[in-house]
Design a protein around this motif. Structure first.
Motif, mmCIF file in Angstrom:
data_model
loop_
_atom_site.group_PDB
_atom_site.id
_atom_site.type_symbol
_atom_site.label_atom_id
_atom_site.label_comp_id
_atom_site.label_asym_id
_atom_site.label_seq_id
_atom_site.Cartn_x
_atom_site.Cartn_y
_atom_site.Cartn_z
ATOM 1 N N HIS A 149 47.596 38.458 28.982
ATOM 2 C CA HIS A 149 46.309 37.854 29.557
ATOM 3 C C HIS A 149 45.784 37.189 30.807
ATOM 4 C CE1 HIS A 149 42.876 38.797 25.616
ATOM 5 N NE2 HIS A 149 44.711 40.246 25.455
ATOM 6 N N GLY A 150 46.435 36.320 31.658
ATOM 7 C CA GLY A 150 46.334 35.504 32.059
ATOM 8 C C GLY A 150 47.173 36.257 33.845
ATOM 9 N N ALA A 151 48.148 37.238 33.039
ATOM 10 C CA ALA A 151 48.790 38.218 34.444
ATOM 11 C C ALA A 151 47.610 38.882 35.051
ATOM 12 C CB ALA A 151 50.184 38.172 34.438
ATOM 13 N N VAL A 152 46.870 39.601 34.266
ATOM 14 C CA VAL A 152 46.085 40.854 34.208
ATOM 15 C C VAL A 152 44.143 40.197 34.895
ATOM 16 C CG1 VAL A 152 44.533 41.735 32.522
ATOM 17 C CG2 VAL A 152 46.777 42.267 32.667
ATOM 18 N N LEU A 153 44.136 39.133 34.475
ATOM 19 C CA LEU A 153 43.064 38.181 35.138
ATOM 20 C C LEU A 153 43.287 37.964 36.605
ATOM 21 C CD1 LEU A 153 41.703 36.272 32.280
ATOM 22 C CD2 LEU A 153 40.210 37.861 32.585
ATOM 23 N N GLU A 154 44.488 37.790 36.625
ATOM 24 C CA GLU A 154 45.371 36.658 38.181
ATOM 25 C C GLU A 154 45.243 38.124 38.753
ATOM 26 O OE1 GLU A 154 48.990 34.950 40.718
ATOM 27 O OE2 GLU A 154 48.843 34.484 38.042
ATOM 28 N N ALA A 155 46.392 39.608 38.505
ATOM 29 C CA ALA A 155 45.961 40.754 38.866
ATOM 30 C C ALA A 155 44.595 41.437 39.602
ATOM 31 C CB ALA A 155 46.920 41.746 38.341
ATOM 32 N N LEU A 156 43.964 40.967 38.626
ATOM 33 C CA LEU A 156 42.792 42.024 38.973
ATOM 34 C C LEU A 156 41.504 40.765 39.554
ATOM 35 C CD1 LEU A 156 41.519 43.745 35.541
ATOM 36 C CD2 LEU A 156 43.259 44.385 37.871
ATOM 37 N N ARG A 157 41.724 39.570 39.802
ATOM 38 C CA ARG A 157 40.971 38.760 40.027
ATOM 39 C C ARG A 157 39.716 38.496 39.851
ATOM 40 N NH1 ARG A 157 41.170 40.032 46.841
ATOM 41 N NH2 ARG A 157 43.942 39.839 47.340
ATOM 42 N N VAL A 158 40.296 38.197 38.591
ATOM 43 C CA VAL A 158 39.447 37.775 37.682
ATOM 44 C C VAL A 158 38.654 36.358 37.317
ATOM 45 C CG1 VAL A 158 38.294 38.165 35.194
ATOM 46 C CG2 VAL A 158 39.441 40.243 36.430
ATOM 47 N N PRO A 159 37.681 35.733 38.172
ATOM 48 C CA PRO A 159 37.768 34.584 37.558
ATOM 49 C C PRO A 159 38.245 34.038 36.366
ATOM 50 C CG PRO A 159 35.281 35.291 38.428
ATOM 51 C CD PRO A 159 36.492 36.994 38.086
ATOM 52 N N ASP A 160 38.638 32.788 35.807
ATOM 53 C CA ASP A 160 39.236 32.139 34.738
ATOM 54 C C ASP A 160 38.242 31.996 34.000
ATOM 55 O OD1 ASP A 160 38.092 30.036 35.830
ATOM 56 O OD2 ASP A 160 39.975 29.153 35.995
ATOM 57 N N ASP A 161 36.820 31.981 33.818
ATOM 58 C CA ASP A 161 36.056 31.582 32.742
ATOM 59 C C ASP A 161 35.421 33.289 31.826
ATOM 60 O OD1 ASP A 161 35.063 33.339 34.855
ATOM 61 O OD2 ASP A 161 32.863 31.776 34.611
ATOM 62 N N ARG A 162 36.444 34.355 32.113
ATOM 63 C CA ARG A 162 36.273 35.731 31.427
ATOM 64 C C ARG A 162 37.627 35.669 30.759
ATOM 65 N NH1 ARG A 162 32.259 34.862 35.582
ATOM 66 N NH2 ARG A 162 30.480 36.367 35.336
ATOM 67 N N HIS A 163 37.396 36.177 29.041
ATOM 68 C CA HIS A 163 38.034 37.100 28.859
ATOM 69 C C HIS A 163 38.507 37.689 28.793
ATOM 70 C CE1 HIS A 163 36.817 33.589 25.622
ATOM 71 N NE2 HIS A 163 37.781 32.509 26.668
ATOM 72 N N VAL A 164 39.833 38.966 28.435
ATOM 73 C CA VAL A 164 39.651 40.108 27.997
ATOM 74 C C VAL A 164 39.146 40.738 27.067
ATOM 75 C CG1 VAL A 164 41.627 42.055 28.676
ATOM 76 C CG2 VAL A 164 41.091 39.994 30.074
ATOM 77 N N VAL A 165 38.850 40.752 26.032
ATOM 78 C CA VAL A 165 38.694 41.820 25.000
ATOM 79 C C VAL A 165 38.850 43.175 25.041
ATOM 80 C CG1 VAL A 165 36.715 42.811 23.129
ATOM 81 C CG2 VAL A 165 35.949 40.703 24.737
ATOM 82 N N GLY A 166 39.699 43.811 25.674
ATOM 83 C CA GLY A 166 39.918 45.397 25.711
ATOM 84 C C GLY A 166 39.799 46.505 27.160
#
Length: 201
Positions: A149-166
């Motif tokens: 999850h952390g790697a995906v958030l970083e790769a997509l430049r997603v703010p760290d206050d979001r969660h990947v649901v799917g």
């Protein structure tokens, strides 16, 4: 297509034709359906990252799958020409329910035995799946492995206050794959409906 027919026909697709792209306009239409999903307090704590360009999808798969040779599942799903990463925003709910009309004066997670930010985002994803079926597309909802999850958030430049649901993979089916639905019976209404108390149908 009638709603009941869409629901009956909807199924998960695991092999996609990479040569048949999904236009951005179709993805926008599907997200327009997604934002009609219910949300607690009308908090609408969801975001969607659409990966339509090959380089964007490669960046996602590099973060989500890591290194090593792909298995049959990954080869089939990574051919999808469109990915929609479904993100939840817990802060939107914590803020909304700290407003005067909701009665909580703090943003404590203890008020939330069920994380409605994830639930609502999943309901929005279901509308995408139904909309894809109605549009003549194949679709698959899948999860990102826990450690990625952390790697995906970083790769997509997603703010760290979001969660990947799917993630919803979208495209045209390349070949039909026999999945769990073909080998496991669907539970009947009598199996799952309990009238008045559990165990009574």
């Amino acid at each position: 297509m009638e709603l009941r027919e869409v629901v009956r026909r909807r199924r998960m697709v695991r092999r996609f034709d990479p040569g048949r792209p999904v236009p951005e306009s179709v993805v926008r239409d599907l997200v327009a359906l997604a934002v009609r999903a219910p949300s607690a307090g009308f908090s609408q704590g969801w975001d969607f990252v659409a990966l339509l360009a090959p380089e964007d999808r490669e960046r996602f798969w590099g973060a989500a799958a890591g290194s090593g040779p792909p298995d049959a599942w990954l080869r089939g799903v990574s051919a999808a020409p469109a990915l929609l990463v479904c993100l939840s925003n817990p802060g939107a709910y914590l803020d909304r329910y700290a407003e005067p009309d909701k009665g909580w004066s703090d943003r404590s997670l203890e008020h939330w035995p069920v994380p409605y930010w994830d639930t609502d985002t999943a309901m929005a994803a279901m509308l995408v799946l139904l909309g894809a079926q109605d549009a003549g597309l194949g679709a698959l909802f899948f999860g990102v492995p826990a450690g990625r999850h952390g790697a995906v958030l970083e790769a997509l430049r997603v703010p760290d206050d979001r969660h990947v649901v799917g993630v919803v993979a979208l495209g045209h089916e390349a070949e039909r794959v026999v999945g769990s639905a073909a080998t496991r019976p669907r539970r009947t209404v009598e199996d799952v409906l309990h009238l008045g108390r559990f165990g009574v149908s």
